[in-house]
Design a protein around this motif. Structure first.
Motif, PDB file in Angstrom:
ATOM      1  N   ALA A  13       0.837  -1.211   0.000  1.00 20.60           N
ATOM      2  CA  ALA A  13       0.000   0.000   0.000  1.00 20.60           C
ATOM      3  C   ALA A  13       0.868   1.256   0.000  1.00 20.60           C
ATOM      4  O   ALA A  13       0.566   2.227  -0.703  1.00 20.60           O
ATOM      5  N   SER A  17       0.841   4.044  -2.930  1.00 17.34           N
ATOM      6  CA  SER A  17       0.421   5.430  -2.674  1.00 17.34           C
ATOM      7  C   SER A  17       1.536   6.422  -2.979  1.00 17.34           C
ATOM      8  O   SER A  17       1.270   7.571  -3.339  1.00 17.34           O
ATOM      9  N   ALA A  61      -4.321   2.253   3.997  1.00 16.01           N
ATOM     10  CA  ALA A  61      -4.646   1.487   2.801  1.00 16.01           C
ATOM     11  C   ALA A  61      -6.032   1.872   2.309  1.00 16.01           C
ATOM     12  O   ALA A  61      -6.917   2.171   3.108  1.00 16.01           O
ATOM     13  N   GLU A  62      -6.170   1.889   1.014  1.00 14.49           N
ATOM     14  CA  GLU A  62      -7.472   2.164   0.416  1.00 14.49           C
ATOM     15  C   GLU A  62      -8.488   1.181   0.996  1.00 14.49           C
ATOM     16  O   GLU A  62      -8.182   0.011   1.198  1.00 14.49           O
ATOM     17  N   GLY A 181      -5.623  -8.001  -0.332  1.00 21.48           N
ATOM     18  CA  GLY A 181      -6.238  -6.883   0.372  1.00 21.48           C
ATOM     19  C   GLY A 181      -7.748  -6.997   0.500  1.00 21.48           C
ATOM     20  O   GLY A 181      -8.350  -6.339   1.348  1.00 21.48           O
TER      21      GLY A 181
END
Length: 189
Positions: A13, A17, A61-62, A181
């Motif tokens: 992540a 990003s 994290a998204e 994820g």
């Protein structure tokens, strides 16, 4: 380059990003992250220094999606798992359903996702004798993971039940329903 870490998904992540120059692909595994890079854009020494400076501390994290998978708990090893864990069959089912799993990585076969989050009471080694044929959709456990077999294959995991949810479909984009994820919930059907 293979990076060993205790926080594979966090490192992935962080790198997604804040991309590092030259990195072209990230492939998570149980305790490593494969970092593929273009040698025309960076060299090993520069990439190593860049990766050493990456922190996962402040990475958010998204928000990953959650997939709920209905399971018929009728697996060939359900009673054996109950006996080995010192639990009743209903307790095994309840503990397997209580967890929220996260896909740590994919491997073994296309669409085979290793789901972290299994209740420690259900951590069992692989079967001493693998099966030559495990049916598609078999929900299984081994070690610290749970999984759904994406297609008929050999396998040595303990079979708890069966899911009709297709986890691998070449007509779907992406073909793998359970990507690293993704959160997974099982519910008794």
């Amino acid at each position: 380059m293979l990076v060993e870490t205790d926080d594979v998904l966090g490192l992935q992540a962080a790198l997604e990003s804040t991309p590092v120059a030259g990195v072209v692909e990230l492939v998570p595994a149980a305790r490593t992250l494969l970092v593929r890079f273009d040698p025309a854009d960076t060299d090993v020494a520069t990439l190593t220094r860049s990766l050493a400076s990456v922190s996962t501390v402040d990475v958010v994290a998204e928000a990953s999606r959650t997939v709920t998978v209905p399971v018929r708990y009728d697996g060939a090893d359900l009673a054996d798992v109950a006996a080995a864990s010192g639990l009743s069959v209903p307790e095994v089912v309840a503990r397997h359903n209580a967890a929220t799993y996260v896909v740590s990585f994919c491997g073994f076969a296309p669409g085979f996702a290793y789901l972290a989050g299994l209740d420690p009471a259900l951590h069992l080694p692989r079967r001493s004798t693998p099966r030559t044929r495990v049916p598609t959709g078999s929900v299984a456990i081994a070690g610290e993971y749970s999984a759904i077999y994406p297609r008929v294959s050999p396998g040595g995991w303990h079979l708890l039940g069966h899911a009709d949810t297709p986890v691998w479909d070449v007509e779907r984009t992406p073909p793998n329903l359970l990507t690293p994820g993704t959160r997974v919930r099982f519910e008794a059907a």
